[in-house]
Enzyme design. Structure first.
Site, PDB file in Angstrom:
ATOM      1  N   SER A 123       0.857  -1.186   0.000  1.00  0.00           N
ATOM      2  CA  SER A 123       0.000   0.000   0.000  1.00  0.00           C
ATOM      3  C   SER A 123       0.893   1.236   0.000  1.00  0.00           C
ATOM      4  O   SER A 123       1.895   1.281   0.723  1.00  0.00           O
ATOM      5  CB  SER A 123      -0.915  -0.003   1.236  1.00  0.00           C
ATOM      6  OG  SER A 123      -1.832   1.064   1.148  1.00  0.00           O
ATOM      7  N   GLU A 124       0.527   2.229  -0.824  1.00  0.00           N
ATOM      8  CA  GLU A 124       1.393   3.390  -1.060  1.00  0.00           C
ATOM      9  C   GLU A 124       1.806   4.104   0.222  1.00  0.00           C
ATOM     10  O   GLU A 124       2.857   4.739   0.285  1.00  0.00           O
ATOM     11  CB  GLU A 124       0.697   4.432  -1.950  1.00  0.00           C
ATOM     12  CG  GLU A 124       0.368   3.985  -3.341  1.00  0.00           C
ATOM     13  CD  GLU A 124      -1.052   3.492  -3.441  1.00  0.00           C
ATOM     14  OE1 GLU A 124      -1.364   2.456  -2.824  1.00  0.00           O
ATOM     15  OE2 GLU A 124      -1.864   4.131  -4.128  1.00  0.00           O
TER      16      GLU A 124
END
Lengths: 227, 227
Positions: free
Chosen positions: A61-62
Site C-alpha cells: 500500500s502506497e
C-alpha cells in the site's frame, strides 16, 4: 469525448456480464504465488479477497505497508493502520512498514510485479486515463501516475462501457492521461484483453459472447489473441 | 546537554514566519500532527504554503488551518476526501492556489531536498497535464521530466516515541510522510505520544535520527478517531 454511443451492454445477446466482484475474482486467478502487488483504491482492492491465503502474494500500500492483510474484525482495529483508500487494514505475519519516500522508491524503481488500477479509458496503445474527467472539482492524482509509470506490469480492472454505453476501450483517450503506453492487460465485465503492439487482443470472453458482439460495444478495433 | 523537548506550544511554534513553507505529515488523518496544526493557528503565521498529501477533512486539523485563510497555496497529491468541504470552497472561490503533484514525486522531491539534490528526472507524469512547463529529456531511450526538490521552512511531524535528542519512532502506517518531511525542513517540530529517556529507544528501531529534529512537544492525545 467520444460521442458515438454504442449499444449498451444490456442489449448484448445471450451472455451474462460479470459483476465487479466477479471481475476481481477472475483477475485474481492470474496472480501467481510470490508476486508483489499494488491494488489501486476502489474496485481493484477487492482482488485481494480472491487470492487464497495459502497462495503467498504480497500486497503493498502506497502509504508504507508491505504485506497488507484483510480488513480487521471490529474489536481488532489498529487505528494507525490504514490502506491507501483510508480504510482500516491488517498487517500479515512478515509484513513491514516504510516511509513514503521508500514506499514510492519501491513503486517507481519498478520493484513490484504487478499494479492493478481502475480506469475511465484505456487506449489501444496502452495509454491510461484514470485520474480526472471534468474540471468541476479540484484535480486529485494520488499515486496513480507513479504506479502507472513505475510498475513493469500494469493491469486495468474496469467496466467495458460507461453507464450510458460508451466504450472505455478506445483508439485514443479523450480524458486527461495518467501515463502513456503502459497498460499490459484489461479485465472487464465482458472480456480479458491484452494490449499488444497491434492493439487490443481478446484473450477470453464471457460465455455466449462473440467477437462481433464485443466489437459492437468497443470503440477500438479488436482481434482474437494468437494462440 | 542537548534537550530538544519543549514545555509548551508557544515554545514549539516560536519563530515561524509569515510566508513560510510548512510541510505537514500524515496520510489522511493518520500521522497528521493535529495539535501542532492547532498551535500554528494560535501562533498566527499567515501567507503560508502548506505541503501535505491531502487537503484536510471536516473542520479539524489541516482543514481548520485552511479555514483561517492563512494558507496561500497548498501542494498536495489528493485534495479529495470524504469531506474536503473547506478546501473545495476555498478552491472554487479562487482563494487558495493548488499545486497537484503525483504522490511519489511529492515524496521524492522532499527526499531530494533533505539529501542535497536540487532536482531529478522521473518518468512519472511524462505525457500528462502535470508535465506541462517541465523540462523533458530522453535518457537511454525513455522520456523523463525534471522535478525540483521541495524544501520546507518548517515541518510539523507526528511521532510515536521521542527522546531528548529528537530520535523518533512511529506507529504502524502513521509513519508515512513524517520521516521524509523531517529531513526536508530547516526547522522540524515534532508532537510525540510518548517521551522516553535517552537510551530507552532501541537504536535498531529509530526511524528518524535526532539530527533531523529541532523541537519535540509531548502530546499524548490517544488514538486517532477518523482516517
Amino acid at each position: 469525448m467520444n460521442t458515438m454511443v454504442k449499444d449498451s451492454v444490456e442489449t448484448l445477446p445471450a451472455c451474462q456480464p460479470l459483476t465487479r466482484r466477479q471481475i476481481a475474482e477472475r483477475l485474481a486467478r492470474d496472480i501467481p504465488e510470490g508476486w508483489y502487488v499494488n491494488l489501486g483504491i476502489g474496485a481493484p482492492l477487492q482482488v485481494a479477497d480472491y487470492v487464497p491465503p495459502e497462495r503467498e502474494v504480497i500486497f503493498q500500500s502506497e502509504n508504507g505497508i508491505l504485506g497488507m492483510g484483510p480488513a480487521p474484525a471490529p474489536h481488532e482495529i489498529n487505528r494507525w493502520l490504514i490502506n491507501a483508500g483510508k480504510q482500516y487494514v491488517t498487517l500479515r505475519t512478515g509484513g513491514s512498514y516504510m516511509h513514503h519516500a521508500d514506499s514510492f522508491a519501491l513503486i517507481r524503481g519498478g520493484h513490484l510485479d504487478l499494479c492493478v488500477l481502475g480506469a475511465f479509458q484505456v487506449a489501444e496503445n496502452g495509454d491510461i486515463a484514470n485520474w480526472a474527467t471534468t474540471t468541476d472539482s479540484a484535480p486529485a492524482v494520488g499515486g496513480a501516475m507513479d504506479l502507472a509509470a513505475g510498475t513493469p506490469r500494469l493491469w486495468v480492472l474496469m467496466e467495458h462501457t460507461t453507464k450510458t454505453g460508451e466504450s472505455r476501450l478506445v483508439r485514443r483517450c479523450s480524458y486527461p492521461l495518467t501515463a502513456i503506453g503502459v497498460v499490459k492487460r484489461v479485465y472487464t465485465n465482458l472480456a480479458v484483453l491484452d494490449v499488444t503492439p497491434d492493439g487490443f487482443a481478446v484473450r477470453e470472453m464471457v460465455p455466449g459472447l462473440t467477437l462481433a458482439a464485443l466489437q459492437e460495444v468497443t470503440d477500438a478495433p479488436l482481434r482474437l489473441t494468437a494462440t | 546537554m542537548i534537550n530538544k523537548i519543549v514545555q509548551n506550544m508557544a515554545e514549539a511554534m516560536a519563530g515561524i514566519r509569515d510566508g513560510s513553507v510548512v510541510l505537514i505529515g500524515g496520510f489522511g488523518s493518520i500521522g497528521q500532527p493535529n495539535a501542532l496544526i492547532d498551535g500554528l493557528i494560535e501562533q498566527g503565521a499567515k501567507d503560508l504554503t502548506v505541503v501535505a498529501n491531502n487537503a484536510g477533512v471536516g473542520h479539524v486539523g489541516l482543514a481548520r488551518l485552511l479555514e483561517t485563510g492563512r494558507v496561500r497555496k497548498i501542494v498536495c497529491s489528493f485534495p479529495r476526501t470524504a469531506d474536503p468541504v473547506v478546501f473545495e470552497k476555498l478552491w472554487r472561490a479562487g482563494r487558495i492556489e493548488l499545486e497537484v503533484v503525483p504522490q511519489g514525486t511529492m515524496a521524492e522531491r522532499m527526499r531530494a531536498a533533505g539529501a542535497g539534490i536540487p532536482a531529478f528526472y522521473t518518468p512519472t507524469a511524462v505525457g500528462t497535464a502535470l508535465a506541462e512547463g517541465k523540462e523533458e529529456r530522453e535518457i537511454r531511450g525513455r522520456k523523463y521530466i525534471l522535478e525540483d526538490a521541495l524544501a520546507g521552512d518548517v515541518a510539523l511531524i507526528e511521532a510515536w516515541e521521542a527522546d531528548r535528542w529528537g530520535n523518533l519512532t512511529y506507529k504502524s502506517s502513521a509513519r508515512n510522510f513524517n520521516p521524509v518531511m523531517a529531513t526536508a525542513a530547516k526547522t522540524t517540530i515534532v508532537q510525540a505520544q510518548h517521551i522516553v529517556e535517552l537510551g530507552a529507544l532501541d537504536p535498531e528501531k529509530v526511524a528518524t535520527p535526532g539530527i533531523f529534529v529541532s523541537r519535540v512537544l509531548h502530546v499524548p492525545y490517544g488514538e486517532p478517531t477518523v482516517t
